[in-house]
Motif scaffolding. Structure first.
Motif, PDB file in Angstrom:
ATOM      1  N   ALA A  50      45.644  39.508  33.208  1.00 28.83           N
ATOM      2  CA  ALA A  50      46.507  40.608  33.644  1.00 28.83           C
ATOM      3  C   ALA A  50      46.954  40.409  35.082  1.00 28.83           C
ATOM      4  N   ASP A  51      48.234  40.636  35.343  1.00 25.24           N
ATOM      5  CA  ASP A  51      48.782  40.521  36.691  1.00 25.24           C
ATOM      6  C   ASP A  51      48.357  41.714  37.537  1.00 25.24           C
ATOM      7  N   LEU A  52      48.237  41.500  38.820  1.00 24.58           N
ATOM      8  CA  LEU A  52      47.908  42.582  39.741  1.00 24.58           C
ATOM      9  C   LEU A  52      48.941  43.700  39.641  1.00 24.58           C
ATOM     10  N   LYS A  53      50.192  43.331  39.525  1.00 23.25           N
ATOM     11  CA  LYS A  53      51.281  44.306  39.422  1.00 23.25           C
ATOM     12  C   LYS A  53      51.091  45.211  38.210  1.00 23.25           C
ATOM     13  N   ASP A  54      50.724  44.611  37.066  1.00 21.14           N
ATOM     14  CA  ASP A  54      50.533  45.391  35.844  1.00 21.14           C
ATOM     15  C   ASP A  54      49.348  46.345  35.963  1.00 21.14           C
ATOM     16  N   ILE A  55      48.284  45.859  36.590  1.00 18.52           N
ATOM     17  CA  ILE A  55      47.097  46.701  36.763  1.00 18.52           C
ATOM     18  C   ILE A  55      47.431  47.891  37.654  1.00 18.52           C
ATOM     19  N   ALA A  56      48.124  47.620  38.758  1.00 19.94           N
ATOM     20  CA  ALA A  56      48.485  48.697  39.691  1.00 19.94           C
ATOM     21  C   ALA A  56      49.378  49.729  39.016  1.00 19.94           C
ATOM     22  N   ILE A 107      41.392  48.440  42.672  1.00 23.02           N
ATOM     23  CA  ILE A 107      42.307  47.642  41.843  1.00 23.02           C
ATOM     24  C   ILE A 107      42.175  46.164  42.159  1.00 23.02           C
ATOM     25  N   TYR A 108      42.125  45.824  43.430  1.00 22.69           N
ATOM     26  CA  TYR A 108      41.992  44.412  43.813  1.00 22.69           C
ATOM     27  C   TYR A 108      40.646  43.841  43.370  1.00 22.69           C
ATOM     28  N   ALA A 109      39.603  44.678  43.435  1.00 25.30           N
ATOM     29  CA  ALA A 109      38.283  44.223  42.997  1.00 25.30           C
ATOM     30  C   ALA A 109      38.278  43.931  41.494  1.00 25.30           C
ATOM     31  N   LEU A 110      38.878  44.824  40.716  1.00 25.32           N
ATOM     32  CA  LEU A 110      38.951  44.640  39.264  1.00 25.32           C
ATOM     33  C   LEU A 110      39.802  43.426  38.901  1.00 25.32           C
ATOM     34  N   HIS A 111      40.905  43.255  39.622  1.00 24.31           N
ATOM     35  CA  HIS A 111      41.755  42.089  39.366  1.00 24.31           C
ATOM     36  C   HIS A 111      41.021  40.791  39.715  1.00 24.31           C
ATOM     37  N   SER A 112      40.291  40.810  40.841  1.00 24.57           N
ATOM     38  CA  SER A 112      39.542  39.622  41.262  1.00 24.57           C
ATOM     39  C   SER A 112      38.469  39.250  40.244  1.00 24.57           C
ATOM     40  N   GLU A 113      37.886  40.264  39.613  1.00 22.19           N
ATOM     41  CA  GLU A 113      36.828  40.021  38.636  1.00 22.19           C
ATOM     42  C   GLU A 113      37.393  39.640  37.274  1.00 22.19           C
ATOM     43  N   GLY A 114      38.696  39.843  37.070  1.00 27.92           N
ATOM     44  CA  GLY A 114      39.326  39.456  35.803  1.00 27.92           C
ATOM     45  C   GLY A 114      38.861  40.274  34.622  1.00 27.92           C
ATOM     46  N   VAL A 115      38.739  41.592  34.825  1.00 24.10           N
ATOM     47  CA  VAL A 115      38.177  42.441  33.771  1.00 24.10           C
ATOM     48  C   VAL A 115      39.198  42.868  32.724  1.00 24.10           C
ATOM     49  N   PHE A 116      40.496  42.636  32.987  1.00 21.04           N
ATOM     50  CA  PHE A 116      41.524  43.027  32.031  1.00 21.04           C
ATOM     51  C   PHE A 116      42.172  41.806  31.386  1.00 21.04           C
TER      52      PHE A 116
END
Length: 282
Positions: free
Chosen positions: A226-232, A212-221
């Protein structure tokens, strides 16, 4: 020394993780954790009492980097225990205000210790000989009164402050998680369309958090918005899994000595192996 302290810390983390999984009640969990940490700190103190540091550099490393990893856990669980014991019984609005006030207390401590925060966070070392050597305290450095009540053979003027910084990071995450849970209760359950095929995450929660942190860091959403909270939360819904304090899990991942991105590395190696296998069905 490093081998023995590493073993002590590893065993402590293993016991604390077991408690996290086995005990649901937060207050009971804190009580059990504190009891274990105190025993380990006694072992650590006995170890130091029989050990002679080879140099000032080695002593500084212990009190700046090693001991705070132990004592910060005691501070964390003790503060969470106090927070939970004082948690009001009112509705979500009252509880939310309570936790927001607790965040303000953390900020007040940060503001009061801003100079040392800057020193420690920046990786500075020019005052280490005063901060992290036993018996080398400088009264002009605005020492806390508790220092004069500690065991001088097992304390320096600032090792507790480092532990408090590490603990405060975790406490902030804990409080923020509590606020998120309150917000989720306010929003209520929302009906969402479920996919036809149910997928079950069978790897570890740590691995999913790393992903999840990797995807958030890459900005794929959402083009990176997209916020980290929303992705999680989306991953938790998709796999019907509770990631718990995933921010705290990330801190533990970040603290790994070797291969911080262990799961991502495994994915990369597995995919490369699949690509190299010409007989693999796509």
């Amino acid at each position: 020394m490093n081998i023995k302290t590493t073993k002590l810390l590893s065993d402590l983390n293993e016991q604390l993780n077991f408690i996290e999984l086995e005990i649901d009640n937060q207050i009971t969990r804190c009580e059990s954790s504190i009891e274990i940490i105190l025993k380990v700190l006694i072992n650590l103190k006995n170890l130091i009492s029989k050990f002679k540091f080879k140099s000032e550099t080695e002593e500084i490393q212990f009190f700046k980097e090693i001991k705070p990893q132990f004592s910060s856990k005691l501070i964390y669980y003790n503060m969470v225990y106090k927070i939970e014991m004082k948690r009001p019984n009112g509705g979500n609005r009252i509880v939310k205000k309570y936790f927001q006030n607790e965040l303000q207390k953390l900020k007040a401590y940060f503001d009061n210790e801003l100079d040392f925060y800057k020193y420690y966070r920046s990786g500075s070392s020019y005052l280490d000989h005063k901060y992290f050597l036993r018996g080398k305290f400088d009264i002009k450095l605005a020492l806390d009164s508790y220092y004069f009540e500690t065991d001088a053979s097992f304390s320096t003027s600032h090792d507790f402050k480092v532990a408090r910084i590490l603990a405060n990071d975790l406490i902030q995450l804990y409080i923020e998680d509590q606020l998120i849970m309150i917000e989720n209760k306010d929003l209520g359950d929302k009906s969402q369309r479920k996919p036809n095929t149910k997928l079950i995450w069978t790897s570890s929660k740590v691995a999913l958090t790393e992903l999840i942190y990797a995807l958030h860091s890459e900005g794929v959403f959402n083009n990176g918005a997209a916020d980290l909270k929303d992705i999680a939360e989306n991953f938790e819904h998709i796999f019907e899994i509770d990631l718990g304090q995933y921010r705290r899990t990330f801190l533990e991942i970040r603290a790994r000595k070797n291969d911080k991105t262990k799961f991502i590395t495994t994915l990369n190696e597995g995919l490369l192996k699949r690509m190299e296998n010409s007989d693999e069905v796509i």
